[in-house]
Scaffold this motif. Structure first.
Motif, PDB file in Angstrom:
ATOM      1  N   UNK A   1      46.105  43.274 -18.380  1.00  0.00           N
ATOM      2  CA  UNK A   1      46.406  44.691 -18.177  1.00  0.00           C
ATOM      3  C   UNK A   1      45.193  45.473 -17.692  1.00  0.00           C
ATOM      4  N   UNK A   2      44.011  44.877 -17.747  1.00  0.00           N
ATOM      5  CA  UNK A   2      42.782  45.565 -17.350  1.00  0.00           C
ATOM      6  C   UNK A   2      42.337  45.137 -15.953  1.00  0.00           C
ATOM      7  N   UNK A   3      41.635  46.020 -15.225  1.00  0.00           N
ATOM      8  CA  UNK A   3      41.067  45.625 -13.932  1.00  0.00           C
ATOM      9  C   UNK A   3      40.008  44.534 -14.113  1.00  0.00           C
ATOM     10  N   UNK A   4      39.829  43.709 -13.109  1.00  0.00           N
ATOM     11  CA  UNK A   4      38.872  42.605 -13.182  1.00  0.00           C
ATOM     12  C   UNK A   4      37.450  43.077 -13.406  1.00  0.00           C
TER      13      UNK A   4
ATOM     14  N   UNK B   1      60.053  49.866 -14.715  1.00  0.00           N
ATOM     15  CA  UNK B   1      58.599  49.884 -14.910  1.00  0.00           C
ATOM     16  C   UNK B   1      58.234  49.781 -16.390  1.00  0.00           C
ATOM     17  N   UNK B   2      57.110  49.089 -16.640  1.00  0.00           N
ATOM     18  CA  UNK B   2      56.564  48.950 -17.989  1.00  0.00           C
ATOM     19  C   UNK B   2      55.165  49.555 -18.012  1.00  0.00           C
ATOM     20  N   UNK B   3      54.842  50.217 -19.131  1.00  0.00           N
ATOM     21  CA  UNK B   3      53.545  50.871 -19.307  1.00  0.00           C
ATOM     22  C   UNK B   3      52.921  50.378 -20.607  1.00  0.00           C
ATOM     23  N   UNK B   4      51.593  50.158 -20.593  1.00  0.00           N
ATOM     24  CA  UNK B   4      50.882  49.719 -21.787  1.00  0.00           C
ATOM     25  C   UNK B   4      49.569  50.478 -21.885  1.00  0.00           C
ATOM     26  N   UNK B   5      49.244  50.983 -23.081  1.00  0.00           N
ATOM     27  CA  UNK B   5      48.028  51.788 -23.239  1.00  0.00           C
ATOM     28  C   UNK B   5      46.833  50.911 -23.597  1.00  0.00           C
ATOM     29  N   UNK B   6      45.695  51.269 -23.026  1.00  0.00           N
ATOM     30  CA  UNK B   6      44.445  50.563 -23.271  1.00  0.00           C
ATOM     31  C   UNK B   6      43.395  51.513 -23.817  1.00  0.00           C
TER      32      UNK B   6
ATOM     33  N   UNK C   1      40.796  53.467 -21.590  1.00  0.00           N
ATOM     34  CA  UNK C   1      41.425  54.791 -21.671  1.00  0.00           C
ATOM     35  C   UNK C   1      42.336  55.057 -20.476  1.00  0.00           C
ATOM     36  N   UNK C   2      43.326  54.202 -20.352  1.00  0.00           N
ATOM     37  CA  UNK C   2      44.280  54.300 -19.246  1.00  0.00           C
ATOM     38  C   UNK C   2      45.593  53.640 -19.642  1.00  0.00           C
ATOM     39  N   UNK C   3      46.637  53.944 -18.881  1.00  0.00           N
ATOM     40  CA  UNK C   3      47.902  53.227 -18.979  1.00  0.00           C
ATOM     41  C   UNK C   3      47.972  52.215 -17.847  1.00  0.00           C
ATOM     42  N   UNK C   4      48.230  50.953 -18.189  1.00  0.00           N
ATOM     43  CA  UNK C   4      48.510  49.938 -17.181  1.00  0.00           C
ATOM     44  C   UNK C   4      49.973  50.073 -16.786  1.00  0.00           C
TER      45      UNK C   4
ATOM     46  N   UNK D   1      43.015  60.846 -19.402  1.00  0.00           N
ATOM     47  CA  UNK D   1      42.367  62.144 -19.613  1.00  0.00           C
ATOM     48  C   UNK D   1      42.079  62.416 -21.089  1.00  0.00           C
ATOM     49  N   UNK D   2      41.690  61.342 -21.802  1.00  0.00           N
ATOM     50  CA  UNK D   2      41.322  61.472 -23.200  1.00  0.00           C
ATOM     51  C   UNK D   2      40.742  60.164 -23.704  1.00  0.00           C
ATOM     52  N   UNK D   3      40.361  60.152 -24.983  1.00  0.00           N
ATOM     53  CA  UNK D   3      39.729  58.975 -25.563  1.00  0.00           C
ATOM     54  C   UNK D   3      40.632  58.310 -26.593  1.00  0.00           C
ATOM     55  N   UNK D   4      40.829  57.024 -26.450  1.00  0.00           N
ATOM     56  CA  UNK D   4      41.624  56.187 -27.348  1.00  0.00           C
ATOM     57  C   UNK D   4      43.112  56.560 -27.306  1.00  0.00           C
ATOM     58  N   UNK D   5      43.791  56.246 -26.202  1.00  0.00           N
ATOM     59  CA  UNK D   5      45.233  56.504 -26.093  1.00  0.00           C
ATOM     60  C   UNK D   5      46.025  55.506 -26.931  1.00  0.00           C
ATOM     61  N   UNK D   6      46.236  55.877 -28.189  1.00  0.00           N
ATOM     62  CA  UNK D   6      46.861  54.956 -29.140  1.00  0.00           C
ATOM     63  C   UNK D   6      48.375  54.832 -28.911  1.00  0.00           C
ATOM     64  N   UNK D   7      49.018  55.965 -28.664  1.00  0.00           N
ATOM     65  CA  UNK D   7      50.477  55.981 -28.567  1.00  0.00           C
ATOM     66  C   UNK D   7      50.892  56.890 -27.420  1.00  0.00           C
TER      67      UNK D   7
END
Length: 373
Positions: free
Chosen positions: A262-265, A284-289, A293-296, A315-321
């Motif tokens: 889910x993360x860039x290389x 589409x599927x979305x997953x938080x990292x 600090x982004x949605x894949x 646009x924030x820190x630690x997107x938990x949910x």
């Protein structure tokens, strides 16, 4: 007189349209940095804005929330409760969306972090992260929680000595047919599968009792495709996602993709994945990292397999949910460490997101849900 009546009816019609554009949102938080507990907001869909209407006092970190299928009740886990855990019930004022506390029960384990309610509205499932267990609680006709009638204690460990030293039950997700519940154990790298007895609020292992994932991946949250044929698992520790097909008769899962990145290389810093959702169309599927600090963003193929589309900074820190609204038009991201919720407009054709510029202050938000209207 007729003209006056017509004028009144037209005015009422306009008023009802305006009211219909506003929806109620509930925010669960950790009891940090002045958080009062559960926050209630009204969302104006036309304006794309949120306005707070209530703060419900709860000093025990009412983190994860769930609504009753009737919309009349809301439930929170109290993650900061003692070693016996805690769960609370609230009545929902249908006119305003505001909450009134009703009662609480033990979750029979420390660190309750997730709650779900079956489609009949008779049973709640609570995941105890610290206790490594699942608790099953009946819901009375008045919406109050009864004492647990069943529980399942996991045991074991995984290869990560820091995070998998023992069982850590992280979520319990109901199948679309309401016959099975899928329990993700981060510590054991397993999805346990249980048959549900909704009349007696009990569970028993399914004929295929679990699905395993790669050692050290750390199962966290689980979601079903709208067609019920496919399901997807956040693998927290490896920042990956696993895709499954599902046998509707037995509930068994067959892995069709594992450890999908889910993360860039070029991202090499620390990260853990958290939440996962599929848009209402199932495209589409979305997953938080957390860390990146982004949605894949992934496109879902007709075969259920995933193809990476891109990443959206949150646009924030630690997107938990995060939440995709029921119409698929907006995405709301709750940031645990920057104390804000950000709002994005969603392109329903491409799945990509555009930041609206709206950032709402809420202390330590970790769960966000919307009441359907």
């Amino acid at each position: 007189m007729n003209k006056l009546l017509t004028s009144i009816l037209v005015g009422l019609g306009i008023a009802s349209q305006v009211q219909a554009q506003k929806e109620i949102m509930y925010i669960g938080t950790y009891s940090l940095r002045g958080s009062e507990g559960i926050y209630v907001f009204e969302f104006d869909r036309k304006a794309g804005t949120m306005q707070q209407i209530q703060a419900v006092s709860n000093a025990k970190s009412p983190s994860f929330l769930a609504l009753h299928p009737s919309g009349n009740y809301l439930y929170s886990v109290n993650e900061g409760a003692d070693k016996l855990g805690g769960v609370s019930s609230y009545a929902v004022d249908k006119a305003t969306g505001k909450l009134n506390y009703m009662n609480g029960q033990s979750s029979l384990g420390a660190g309750p972090c997730h709650i779900s309610v079956d489609k009949t509205g008779k049973t709640a499932f609570v995941s105890n992260y610290g206790g490594g267990s699942l608790a099953v609680l009946p819901i009375d006709a008045n919406g109050k929680l009864a004492a647990p009638t069943d529980s399942v204690q996991d045991a074991g460990s995984g290869p990560s000595k820091q995070r998998q030293e023992k069982a850590h039950v992280h979520s319990a997700t109901l199948a679309p047919d309401n016959r099975y519940v899928y329990v993700a154990d981060l510590g054991l790298d397993k999805l346990n599968i249980f048959e549900i007895d909704t009349k007696n609020s009990t569970v028993k292992p399914a004929s295929t009792p679990y699905a395993s994932v790669s050692p050290g991946s750390g199962p966290r949250h689980f979601t079903f495709h709208p067609n019920g044929k496919y399901a997807y698992l956040v693998e927290e520790l490896t920042s990956t996602v696993a895709a499954f097909s599902r046998n509707p008769k037995t509930g068994a899962l067959t892995m069709i993709q594992d450890n999908v990145k889910t993360l860039p290389d070029d991202f090499t810093d620390k990260n853990t994945s958290a939440d996962i959702h599929i848009d209402p169309s199932g495209k589409f599927l979305y997953q938080s990292n957390r860390g990146y600090n982004a949605l894949a963003i992934f496109a879902i193929g007709n075969d259920g397999k995933l193809t990476k589309v891109g990443d959206q900074p949150t646009e924030g820190k630690t997107p938990r949910n995060f939440l995709i609204d029921p119409k698929g038009e907006f995405v709301f991201v709750a940031h645990q460490d920057s104390d804000n919720i950000t709002i994005f407009k969603r392109d329903q054709k491409t799945g990509k997101l555009t930041y609206t510029g709206q950032s709402i202050k809420v202390p330590a938000p970790v769960c966000i849900i919307m009441a359907a209207r």
